[in-house]
Design a protein around this motif. Structure first.
Motif, short mmCIF file in Angstrom:
data_model
loop_
_atom_site.label_atom_id
_atom_site.label_comp_id
_atom_site.label_asym_id
_atom_site.label_seq_id
_atom_site.Cartn_x
_atom_site.Cartn_y
_atom_site.Cartn_z
N ASN A 98 24.06 45.49 33.35
CA ASN A 98 25.35 44.80 33.27
C ASN A 98 25.57 44.00 34.55
O ASN A 98 25.25 44.49 35.64
CB ASN A 98 26.47 45.82 33.13
N PHE A 99 26.15 42.80 34.42
CA PHE A 99 26.41 41.94 35.58
C PHE A 99 27.90 41.63 35.63
O PHE A 99 28.54 41.42 34.60
CB PHE A 99 25.63 40.63 35.46
N ASP A 100 28.40 41.55 36.86
CA ASP A 100 29.80 41.17 37.04
C ASP A 100 29.90 40.12 38.14
O ASP A 100 29.12 40.12 39.10
CB ASP A 100 30.65 42.40 37.41
N SER A 101 30.90 39.26 38.00
CA SER A 101 31.21 38.25 39.01
C SER A 101 32.38 38.76 39.85
O SER A 101 33.12 39.66 39.44
CB SER A 101 31.59 36.93 38.34
N ARG A 102 32.54 38.18 41.01
CA ARG A 102 33.68 38.55 41.86
C ARG A 102 34.98 38.25 41.14
O ARG A 102 35.91 39.06 41.16
CB ARG A 102 33.62 37.80 43.20
N GLN A 103 35.05 37.10 40.47
CA GLN A 103 36.29 36.70 39.79
C GLN A 103 36.68 37.72 38.72
O GLN A 103 37.84 38.14 38.64
CB GLN A 103 36.12 35.32 39.17
N HIS A 105 39.96 40.35 38.71
CA HIS A 105 40.86 40.42 37.55
C HIS A 105 40.99 41.86 37.05
O HIS A 105 42.10 42.36 36.80
CB HIS A 105 40.36 39.49 36.45
N GLU A 106 39.86 42.54 36.85
CA GLU A 106 39.87 43.92 36.35
C GLU A 106 40.57 44.86 37.32
O GLU A 106 41.32 45.76 36.92
CB GLU A 106 38.45 44.40 36.07
N VAL A 107 40.33 44.68 38.61
CA VAL A 107 40.97 45.52 39.64
C VAL A 107 42.48 45.32 39.62
O VAL A 107 43.25 46.28 39.69
CB VAL A 107 40.37 45.22 41.04
N SER A 138 43.92 47.12 36.58
CA SER A 138 43.86 48.57 36.76
C SER A 138 44.90 49.04 37.77
O SER A 138 45.62 50.02 37.54
CB SER A 138 42.47 49.00 37.22
N ASN A 139 45.00 48.34 38.87
CA ASN A 139 45.95 48.74 39.92
C ASN A 139 47.40 48.51 39.48
O ASN A 139 48.28 49.30 39.85
CB ASN A 139 45.63 48.03 41.23
N ALA A 140 47.65 47.49 38.68
CA ALA A 140 49.01 47.27 38.16
C ALA A 140 49.39 48.43 37.23
O ALA A 140 50.52 48.93 37.28
CB ALA A 140 49.08 45.94 37.41
N PHE A 141 48.46 48.87 36.40
CA PHE A 141 48.70 50.02 35.53
C PHE A 141 48.98 51.27 36.37
O PHE A 141 49.94 52.00 36.11
CB PHE A 141 47.50 50.26 34.61
N ASP A 142 48.14 51.50 37.38
CA ASP A 142 48.32 52.68 38.24
C ASP A 142 49.66 52.64 38.98
O ASP A 142 50.33 53.67 39.13
CB ASP A 142 47.18 52.80 39.25
N LYS A 143 50.07 51.45 39.42
CA LYS A 143 51.36 51.29 40.12
C LYS A 143 52.51 51.67 39.20
O LYS A 143 53.42 52.41 39.59
CB LYS A 143 51.52 49.85 40.61
N TRP A 190 43.85 53.45 44.55
CA TRP A 190 43.60 52.24 43.79
C TRP A 190 42.21 51.69 44.10
O TRP A 190 41.72 51.77 45.22
CB TRP A 190 44.64 51.18 44.09
N ILE A 191 41.60 51.11 43.08
CA ILE A 191 40.23 50.64 43.23
C ILE A 191 40.18 49.28 43.92
O ILE A 191 41.14 48.50 43.87
CB ILE A 191 39.49 50.59 41.88
N GLN A 192 39.07 49.01 44.56
CA GLN A 192 38.86 47.74 45.26
C GLN A 192 37.82 46.87 44.55
O GLN A 192 37.71 45.69 44.82
CB GLN A 192 38.38 48.02 46.69
N ARG A 193 37.02 47.49 43.67
CA ARG A 193 35.94 46.80 42.98
C ARG A 193 35.85 47.35 41.57
O ARG A 193 36.01 48.55 41.36
CB ARG A 193 34.63 47.06 43.73
N ASN A 194 35.56 46.50 40.62
CA ASN A 194 35.36 46.94 39.25
C ASN A 194 34.05 47.72 39.19
O ASN A 194 32.97 47.16 39.38
CB ASN A 194 35.31 45.74 38.31
#
Length: 172
Positions: free
Chosen positions: A49-54, A58-60, A63-68, A91-95
């Motif tokens: 699986n590959f992920d981009s910074r962008q 977005h995923e972080v 996720s962090n908005a949900f956790d908040k 809260w996560i910093q990276r997907n």
């Protein structure tokens, strides 16, 4: 049917090589932020699986908005113990969830000689054979991926018995 490390390594190297060639051909400008390689011993399959910074950002953020929101709701309800699970320090910093990667299951393989429900049947003991082989594939991939465009904060991770995103390789 018994696990064959030699067959597993051949299948995994082929998967990695195909993925790299496919990424070069289909997305030549893609800058790799994260690579995740996992093997599911019960399903007898693996994926890269590959992920981009962008996408990771977005995923972080999601996720962090949900956790908040969960944190604030639990504090308001007086559930301090539950709120601890969602506090800002966690809260996560990276997907790190391959299911949420931009190019999830980019290349997959079904292993010819994995026993059905291997992990379940062996009570997790399969990892004593699988983990060293998977680590070997992590090393192989880290060396092969050097020819690709990588983000300066690039990471490659493999899964383990404990987590889908566990052992990590980073650029020096």
């Amino acid at each position: 049917m018994a696990f064959s490390k030699e067959n597993y390594l051949t299948e995994m190297k082929s998967m990695v090589d195909k993925a790299i060639e496919k990424l070069k051909a289909e997305k030549p400008e893609y800058v790799i932020y994260t690579v995740s390689i996992w093997t599911d011993p019960n399903a007898g399959s693996s994926s890269i699986n590959f992920d981009s910074r962008q996408n990771s950002i977005h995923e972080v953020q999601q996720s962090n908005a949900f956790d908040k929101e969960e944190y604030e709701d639990l504090i308001e309800e007086g559930d301090l113990e539950g709120a601890e699970l969602f506090k800002p320090e966690t809260w996560i910093q990276r997907n790190c969830n391959p299911a949420n990667f931009e190019l999830r299951d980019f290349e997959e393989v079904t292993h010819a000689d994995f026993p059905i429900n291997w992990e379940y049947q062996k009570g997790g003991k399969c990892w004593s054979q699988l983990q060293p082989a998977l680590t070997e594939i992590g090393n192989y991939t880290f060396n092969k991926i050097q020819e690709m465009q990588m983000d300066p904060d690039f990471e490659l991770a493999i899964n383990s018995k404990k987590d889908w995103y566990d052992k990590i390789w980073k650029l020096a």
